[in-house]
Motif scaffolding. Structure first.
Motif: not given
Length: 252
Positions: A223-233, A174-181
């Protein structure tokens, strides 16, 4: 960017070879397959250094096989260790003296393996600082200070294997994805590019005009909606929560 061409003349320079022997002498160590000790090598130091210089200069130097010894482990097993001849260790050090200043500045700050002034103790201390800084659960529940002198890489990983929880990995991801967002927000620069990304993800409704430089916005719904977890996958970000802790040691 600085360019380097042939470095071999720097390696076989007499000054470098003498400095390399001094370093090998400080580190001590046993004799190799030729049974020549450091003291024996030093007895004819000038002759030995000149011979290495000439062999390296004429490209006739050939390293010898290493002497294989076994070091007992705490669990009763033995760890194989190779001991090169003293002359080979001098050459290895001579090469290191030349290439280390070139490559060292480009290593990542979090890299601790085989680097000057760094050790496994520093790596563990850095990991502990990371956990404290970001309020993550402790991954290792033991007093590492008691085993710093006998840290075994595989045993440590097996211990982590048993103690790392899915919650810890989830928080870390969660922290990594937030930093990337946050990084992506800064790339957008303004809310206009952010709105385009929202629409691409199928968002319906009013789009807020968020600041792309505020850290707190990196964790909001839009922001979560614009860059969801599936986007990172889709971007091929490796998900640590997919690791099965029961087989973590297989990645050594």
């Amino acid at each position: 960017m600085r360019k380097y061409y042939s470095l071999i003349d720097k390696v076989y320079a007499l000054k470098n070879l003498y400095a390399s022997f001094a370093n090998v002498k400080r580190n001590q160590g046993a004799a190799g397959v030729d049974h020549q000790s450091i003291a024996d090598f030093e007895t004819n130091l000038v002759e030995n250094i000149n011979q290495l210089h000439e062999e390296l200069r004429t490209k006739t130097f050939q390293p010898s096989p290493v002497r294989r010894v076994e070091i007992p482990r705490p669990d009763g097993r033995k760890r194989p260790l190779g001991i090169p001849n003293v002359r080979d260790r001098v050459v290895q050090q001579a090469i290191l003296n030349v290439i280390q200043p070139i490559f060292e500045p480009d290593f990542h700050p979090s890299s601790y393996g085989y680097r000057p002034g760094r050790s496994c103790q520093h790596a563990v201390a850095k990991a502990q600082q990371f956990l404290v800084r970001y309020d993550l659960p402790w991954a290792v529940d033991m007093d590492l200070s008691k085993c710093f002198d006998t840290l075994d890489h595989e045993l440590i990983l097996q211990s982590l294997n048993r103690k790392i929880s899915d919650g810890t990995l989830l928080k870390l991801m969660q922290w990594v994805r937030r930093r990337l967002r946050m990084k992506k927000m800064r790339e957008w620069k303004s809310w206009k590019a952010f709105h385009k990304q929202l629409h691409r993800q199928g968002f319906k409704g009013d789009c807020p005009k968020l600041s792309m430089t505020r850290w707190r916005n990196s964790n909001c719904f839009h922001i979560d909606f614009a860059l969801p977890n599936k986007w990172f996958a889709e971007m091929k970000l490796f998900d640590l929560t997919s690791i099965k802790t029961g087989v973590l040691f297989n990645y050594v």
